[in-house]
Structure formats: C-alpha cells, structure tokens
Design an enzyme around this catalytic site. Sequence first.
Site, PDB file in Angstrom:
ATOM      1  N   LYS A   1       9.596  63.494  -7.502  1.00 16.75           N
ATOM      2  CA  LYS A   1       9.340  64.302  -6.498  1.00 16.75           C
ATOM      3  C   LYS A   1      10.275  64.267  -5.265  1.00 16.75           C
ATOM      4  O   LYS A   1      10.794  63.071  -4.858  1.00 16.75           O
ATOM      5  CB  LYS A   1       7.905  63.941  -6.075  1.00 16.75           C
TER       6      LYS A   1
ATOM      7  N   SER B   1       0.440  68.246  -3.601  1.00 16.64           N
ATOM      8  CA  SER B   1       1.712  68.766  -3.211  1.00 16.64           C
ATOM      9  C   SER B   1       2.770  68.530  -4.409  1.00 16.64           C
ATOM     10  O   SER B   1       3.739  69.237  -4.367  1.00 16.64           O
ATOM     11  CB  SER B   1       2.138  68.157  -1.995  1.00 16.64           C
TER      12      SER B   1
ATOM     13  N   SER C   1      -2.539  64.533  -4.013  1.00 20.09           N
ATOM     14  CA  SER C   1      -1.152  64.969  -4.653  1.00 20.09           C
ATOM     15  C   SER C   1      -0.452  64.709  -5.979  1.00 20.09           C
ATOM     16  O   SER C   1       0.410  65.566  -6.456  1.00 20.09           O
ATOM     17  CB  SER C   1      -0.132  65.203  -3.461  1.00 20.09           C
TER      18      SER C   1
HETATM   19  N1  GLN Z   1      -3.661  68.342   0.003  1.00 18.05           N
HETATM   20  C1  GLN Z   1      -3.846  67.347   0.870  1.00 18.05           C
HETATM   21  C2  GLN Z   1      -2.929  67.710   2.108  1.00 18.05           C
HETATM   22  O1  GLN Z   1      -2.657  68.697   2.203  1.00 18.05           O
HETATM   23  C3  GLN Z   1      -3.309  66.147   0.244  1.00 18.05           C
HETATM   24  C4  GLN Z   1      -1.760  66.040  -0.058  1.00 18.05           C
HETATM   25  C5  GLN Z   1      -1.149  64.831  -0.444  1.00 18.05           C
HETATM   26  O2  GLN Z   1      -1.732  64.201  -1.239  1.00 18.05           O
HETATM   27  N2  GLN Z   1       0.101  64.688  -0.321  1.00 18.05           N
HETATM   28  O3  GLN Z   1      -2.704  66.636   2.847  1.00 18.05           O
END
Ligand code: GLN
Length: 471
Positions: free
Chosen positions: A61, A136, A160
């Site tokens: 990632k 994400s 994410s």
């Molecule tokens: N969707 C959550 C956020 O927008 C978690 C994102 C993540 O785990 N990086 O913060």
Amino acid sequence: MIDTLRLTGEEAMGLVERREISGAELHRAYLDAIDERDGELHAYLRTVDESEGDGVPIAIKDVITTKGVETTAGSRILEGYVPLFDATVTTRCKDAGLPILGKTNTDEFAMGSSTENSAFGPTRNPWDPRRVPGGSGGGSAAAVAAGLAPWALGSDTGGSVKQPAALTGTVGLRPTYGTVSRYGVVAFASSLDQVGPVTKTVRDCALLYRILAGRDPCDSTTVDLPEPVQIPEAEDLRGLRVGVPREMNEAEGIEPGVADAVARAIELCAELGAEVGECELPRSVEYGLPCYYLVAPAEASSNLARYDGVRYGFRAGGATLRELQERTRDAGFGDEPKRRIMLGTYALSAGYYEAFYGQAQKVRTVIAREHAAAFERFDVLVSPTSPTVAFELGARTANPLAMYLSDLLTIPSCMAGLPGLSIPCGLSEGLPVGLQLIGAQFAENTLFRAGHALERALGFDYVPPRLALAA
Ligand code: GLN
C-alpha cells in the site's frame, strides 16, 4: 503458465522452493496480469519492474515507505517523493525474500472507506467494476482479489484492511496495536495505525504476520510477541468460546444478505465444535464511531502539519514562506484530509480540548474495558465486517457521514487496540460478505485457528466469477 488468479502466497512459495519457477518468472507473470487487467481496476499506482530478489513478490500500500520507489499515500502533496529509506515492514519483507511488486492505491492518507479519495483516481472492485473495493486499502485488496498480487500489505486505522478485504472476498488482518512496526509508515493517527496483511487464505495471512511482527527499536510502541505465530492447521473449533455481540450483529444498516451469511457462519462455528454465546458491547458500538472521529482527526491534524512544501514532495510557489506553505497545502491536500485537519484542530484547540479530545480519550478507555470484559467469557467475538456489500462508485461520496458509517463495526475493536481478522463467509447479491473475528490482545493465533477452520468449512471461492470466465 501459472494461474495468478488462484495461486496463493503459500503455493507460490512452494513453486519457488521446488525451483519449478524462479522468483523473476513469478514477478513477470504478475506484471503481465497487471498489464492485462489493471487498466480497468487501477489497483496499482506504480509497479516495480525488476524483481529485487528471488522470492514471492508482494504488493505494498502506498502509505508504506519504499526506498527508491515513489511513495505518495494517494496524495498530490507527496507526488514525486522518493524515500531514501525503507519502512521496517518493507525491510522485513525484503529480508524474508519477498520483493516489491508495486505500490497500491489508497484513499489520500488512508482517509476513506472506498479508495475514491485517492488523488490519482479510484480503484474498482474486481467482482463488479461499477463498485468500490472498499478502503482505504482498496488497491491492495483489489490486487489480491484479481490475481494481480499473491499477497499484499495494507494499513488499518479504523478498518482499512478489514473492510476492503470484506468487500473483495479476501482475507485481512489488523494486528494487535504494537505488534507491527509503524516506522516508515505515513502517519495518519499514530495511536491507531497498524500495518496488516491482505491475502487469499488465512494461512497466507499467518505466514505474512510472522514476517511482519516483532519489536522494532525504531518504533517505541512495538513489543515482541508473547508466543510464536502458529500457521493454522486444525479444522475444528473444539474448545473455542465464540461470543456474538448483539449490538454488532443487529446494528441498523446491516443488509439482510449480510446478516444471513454471517448468521450461517455463526451456526457453522457451533457445528465445528465451538461454544457459541451472546454478549454485549453497547457503549463500544454506540460511541466507537464518534469517538474515533475525534481521536483520529486530532492526531491527523498534528501528523499532517509536516507537509509544508519544504521537506517532501509537491511544492507550490510563493513570495514568502507563509504563502508557500498556504498554497502548497491548499493545492496539495484533497477535501478529506482538509476536513480532518479542520475537525482535528478544532477538537484540540484551547477551550475545547477537554470537551472533545479529552472526553474521547475517556470513552476510549470505556471501550477497551468493555471489550476486556467480553474476553473474560469468550476467545473470539464475531460480527459482519461491513454492514453492506461493496457499494457503487459515487454512492457515498457526497455524504461523509454515510461513508464514515461503513466502518461502524470495524472501529470499536481498533479503538481498543485489539486484533481483527476478516474472512469471506459467502455471497449476497453475487458479492462477497466478510465475517469479522475479533480477538483479545495478542490473540492472533486464536484468530488464525478460528479463521482457518471456518475458511475450510465454508469453501468460499475467492476468484471473482467474471475474471474466472474471462481467463
Ligand atoms: N475509513 C476510516 C477513515 O476514513 C478508516 C480508515 C483507515 O483505517 N485508514 O478514517
């Protein structure tokens, strides 16, 4: 010809060890698959075209630093930033003989649940390209699901790794906070960020976790594991106590098809010999999300202060330093990071600090205690990973709250620092449903054991039918 759609990391390791294929040939096979299929999916932001090792390659990632390979975190503000060092997790992969295949797409600074917040365009779901792969880490999940990588690394702050795994029919682990180094991982919310594997099988997940976990002198929050990682083999769940938190399985917004698939997996737990019982996590589910949206933006507002147009990546011009910083941040950050910087700065400002950030920290303790109480009675807690299957592109972009609710069920255990595994447990409307297994602190081995036995019994086919047909 190798079938990258089906090949697991473990099988690929076997092929390389038996010298049936070289690491370089394997690398090439994945690059060919990427050439063929990634035009539609956009799982990768960039590939690494020469294998730097003779092992099974891995997709990483783009919030994870890779020496000599541009690392943008999905943001314009880091465009052109080529790190001079590797993140500890990158080093660990390389040392284990896993060369980098490429950098995968992500919501900007990992802020999002659909990968639509990437400054470089969205990733699409291999099961249905009109739909999102989750986020994400949608790039890593889509890459594994589409056979564009045998396995991948993601990062999980509030869901994410787990949520995109659920939406793409892959396996994702968010490890116990402090077991995997954050050194060289672009910081979003430092008290929550944790790197984890995205794979096709639970065994692959355990194999990668064994490579990643352990104390790192460069990250003072890390510890050595209390016991070695076990690669799971058992196919039953005898002796395991499985708790079903009522609020997480009956939450508003859970689609009926998701509830059905999860209920069936819970029945299967009992059939495999587990003791299944109900439990409660009322405050965790009610306050988890609002608490997260104070803590995470507060930490993000501080972490993102370093992007000043001087030190990294993109720089807009300006007559004075202040003008240069303002213009760089205005042009370099997208809407979601800006929203979080504003929310977080507000929550931390004098006069509001106690009411918002201070209060959220106290609620976080309540959430951790509520989970600890549940783990006195149970070894594993289960729920849907995501309330819904993959949604269509654009469906939640106009409404940040609707997007935030995607993580309703993944966030509480993240706030408590606990590990969570998502495994596919069936289909609803032809799309994968994820089962979330939450463990006590350092109980990854228990999650692997439970996940593996369920995976065997469920027999989920992780290859998206439209790709199987095309192949
Ligand atoms: N969707 C959550 C956020 O927008 C978690 C994102 C993540 O785990 N990086 O913060």
